[in-house]
Design an enzyme around this catalytic site. Sequence first.
Site, PDB file in Angstrom:
ATOM      1  N   ARG A 243       0.818  -1.213   0.000  1.00 18.89           N
ATOM      2  CA  ARG A 243       0.000   0.000   0.000  1.00 18.89           C
ATOM      3  C   ARG A 243       0.851   1.262   0.000  1.00 18.89           C
ATOM      4  NH1 ARG A 243      -3.881  -3.071   3.465  1.00 18.89           N
ATOM      5  NH2 ARG A 243      -2.825  -2.366   5.350  1.00 18.89           N
ATOM      6  N   GLN A 279      -8.966  33.697 -11.045  1.00 18.57           N
ATOM      7  CA  GLN A 279      -9.070  33.084  -9.728  1.00 18.57           C
ATOM      8  C   GLN A 279      -9.609  31.649  -9.785  1.00 18.57           C
ATOM      9  OE1 GLN A 279     -11.937  34.382  -6.657  1.00 18.57           O
ATOM     10  NE2 GLN A 279     -10.158  35.207  -5.599  1.00 18.57           N
ATOM     11  N   GLU A 363      -4.763  -3.349  -5.155  1.00 14.45           N
ATOM     12  CA  GLU A 363      -4.151  -3.546  -3.826  1.00 14.45           C
ATOM     13  C   GLU A 363      -5.068  -3.008  -2.725  1.00 14.45           C
ATOM     14  OE1 GLU A 363      -0.003  -3.220  -3.361  1.00 14.45           O
ATOM     15  OE2 GLU A 363       0.421  -3.652  -5.469  1.00 14.45           O
ATOM     16  N   SER A 366     -10.538   1.700  -2.332  1.00 12.53           N
ATOM     17  CA  SER A 366     -10.672   2.724  -1.291  1.00 12.53           C
ATOM     18  C   SER A 366     -11.618   2.250  -0.198  1.00 12.53           C
ATOM     19  CB  SER A 366     -11.180   4.030  -1.902  1.00 12.53           C
ATOM     20  OG  SER A 366     -10.163   4.607  -2.686  1.00 12.53           O
TER      21      SER A 366
END
Lengths: 379, 249, 321
Positions: A243, A279, A363, A366
């Site tokens: 990880r 911006q 791997e 989430s």
Amino acid sequence: MNFELTEEQEMIRDAARDFAQRELLPGVIERDENAIYPKEQVKRLGELGFLGMLVGTEYDGGGMDTVSYVLAMEEISKVDASVSVIMSVNNSLVCWGVQKYGSEAQKEEFLKPMARGDKIGAFLLSEPEAGSDATSQRTTAVDMGDHYLVNGIKNWITSGGTASTYLLIAHTHPEKKHHGINAFLIDSNLEGISVGPHENKMGMRASDTHSVMFNNVKIPKENRLGEDGQGFKIAMKSLEGGRIGIASQALGLASGAYELALQYAQERKTFGKEIIKHQAIAFKLADMAVEIEAARYFCLKAAWLKDQGKPYGQASAMAKLYAAETAMKVTTEAVQIHGGNGYVKEYHVERLMREAKLTQIYEGTSEIQKIVISRGLLA
Amino acid sequence: MKILVCISNVPDTTTKIKFANNNTQVDDAGVQWIINPWDELALTRAIELKEDSSNSFDEVCVVNVGLAKSDATLRKALAIGADKAIRIDAEPLDAYFVAGQIADYIKNNPFDIVLSGIESSDYNGSSVGGMLSEFLDCPAISSMTKLEVDNGEIIIHRAIPGGKQVLELQAPFVGIVQKGITNEPRIPAMRGIMMARKKPLEVVSPVDLKALSHIVEFELPQAKASCRMISEERLEALVDLLKSEAKVL
Amino acid sequence: MSVIAFAKNWDGKFKKSTYELVSYAKDLASRLNTQTLILSIGEVEETELEKLAQYGADKIISVEDSRLNILSSRIYAEVISQVVNKEEASLVVLSDNNSGKAISPRLSVKLQAGLAAAVLDVPKSLDPFIVKKQVFSGKAFAFVQIDSDKKILTLSKNSFGIKENVVSVNIEKFSPELSDDIFKIKVRSTESAENKVILADADIVVSAGRGMKSADNWQPVEDLASALGAATACSRPVSDDGWRGHEEHVGQTGKVVAPNLYFAVGISGAIQHVAGISRSKCIVAINTDPEAPIFSVADYGVVGDAMSVLPKLTSIINSGE
């Protein structure tokens, strides 16, 4: 607290950056588009010692710390994640386990060539019905007295077609659940092993991903890694370190996309001024910079814990979760900042965005990381 | 035979140069220091020669005149493959001072070949190599684009305007290295970085020598007026402008 | 006290940069209220030497030794230092070209004279003696103070200009004392490209980059260069990939050029490339990408594909001659 890198760590980062810029950048778009395996590039990765940088020098590795590994992974992933995934799997999923759990004979036979980059390693855990849920393994390794007999299918195996060495996880005593799992260290050309077609992936298209089939494959007893029944632990511990590699890869995808976007925003003009002076764009870049910096701290903290010999499972899960989510977000914004050009391959960011998606999946997705983290909170 | 490569520690070529203290100093903040690109090529060639067992080069050393901030750059040279680094512990005041310091070191520690980049990407003096050869009273080869050993003889190519010259030369000499001497500088390997820890980096005291010049002030170039765009269909107009406005045709 | 300019010849002939150097030496000498001496080494005919008088030489010293027809920085520095000592000169100027770069450092050590290389202008001040030079390959300038009594400058090309100043001149011969053992280097062979305009001397440079897409696409570049009497050059990726030789590479780690007119064709304009061309008098950029940074340093720009723009431009130039 000390946030300073050592001179050596800086040198490793610079070496990785030079290598990525000089030797990976040329042709990266073509290799991705046509799914061409980066053979020459992986050979150079080995020559420079990146493939075994975490392996001890006594086994022909670089003997580097995990912090250096994070720095090198980030730089290489900025440019070519197909190459960095090969590096990550070889270092943290295969070599690490062999160095930690292997016998001297196994280290001599398997670890040294992988550390030198003469041979590439693959990690065979995932199955069509079992990804991170390792106890649902269907691949079996039946104890036949003088050997194990292996049957089953492994899926989504990075370097499945090019690796010479497999670290294979399979069930020996299904009734014992995870205590019945074994790990094996084998040559990829044993009789009965066959490799499926190259997966046509969305991203990281140049790394070769395959399914690998085992049909009555005889594995000698001495090829078992660790004690009988230790396979689950080996797999889980390997993934903890893995990880950190994937988190650093995600970090590199994010920072690579950010650097391109920052440069583009200073060159591209709309309404008479550089778009960075609007911006809307400037704030996007500020957000990206903040999240990348945070992701970098997560990665380095997990690496530091590992180097200190402290528990790092929780930290590496947090790093992987945060860096992968950041990678997806930042690469998407980088495409947005590039506007129409961002959707064109020539500008690299669309590739980074496709690649980032995988870091949220492999791997441990989430969601899996959140399971790991929340279980850690309860513990 | 022993080769010494002179190394300048310079800002990375992508650095945007800024000045501090009323434009009297280079602003070090955020500057990444590297081996001067030409020196790096010289070093790479020296290491290639050492690695080729068919000749008799057996040691490559690097030398720098500078303060402790040069150490990282010298260690990179060791990681690339130099056997030993020497840092002459002094601010590099001007080319004369730098060459004089290195010459003094060489007089006490002789080398067969001394290499130096044709230019340093900071002060663009192009002088240290030539000065060194005069201090040492030996030949210097300027714009050296090739350094080879053929049957024990040292063969050198040097660039001359519009062509090249092939020379035969006996050591000792100073080679002032131009691009072409080798293909690309080397990226240090992990093994090299690790071995660099154990290699000697010797810090020596400077000799008493006065610089002959010093920089009093820096200045940044003025921004350029905006570019005049001309359509591909009106290239005649471009040629006219080059003739009548810019007066360069 | 006098100013000495070393006038290098190429096969017995001088170049425009030599005349610029003499003009510059004359200007310095008048500021210092002293004489301008020109030193020529190797065999040069008198009519060629006399040309130098057009730019203000008070005296020409000619060292006509055929052994000196081949340039050796060691020997030339020795000859120049003998002349400097004999004439009690205080300032030596050389062109900042290959030979000037090779000779001046040796001379600096011989004479204990401070050297300022690649000087861009007349001195900012005479006492203290301060000159302006390029640093960081054109990204900045520095004012260098030379602290020694004797001083050496090398002059960047196109930084002063040629200024006529016709005087009558006397040519003096000089025979230096040279020991045989400094003629040591053995030349095996010399190769030079025929009829090719040398990049360092060129008034016009046509330079091309990755935008040409392939090494096989260089003909339009060559054609435009030959129509203009220009030298060809290239950007770093092009020489790194072996499309063109290293000798053509212009930029921070290649050659720094200062022509009157520089064409940047299919060159994006990376900071390192721009550093090498910033002293060009006029830059024309031709690029398909209107956002390419090269346009921010160019004087004139054309957005278009080099493969179509260059042939058109070449035919306009050819039809105008």
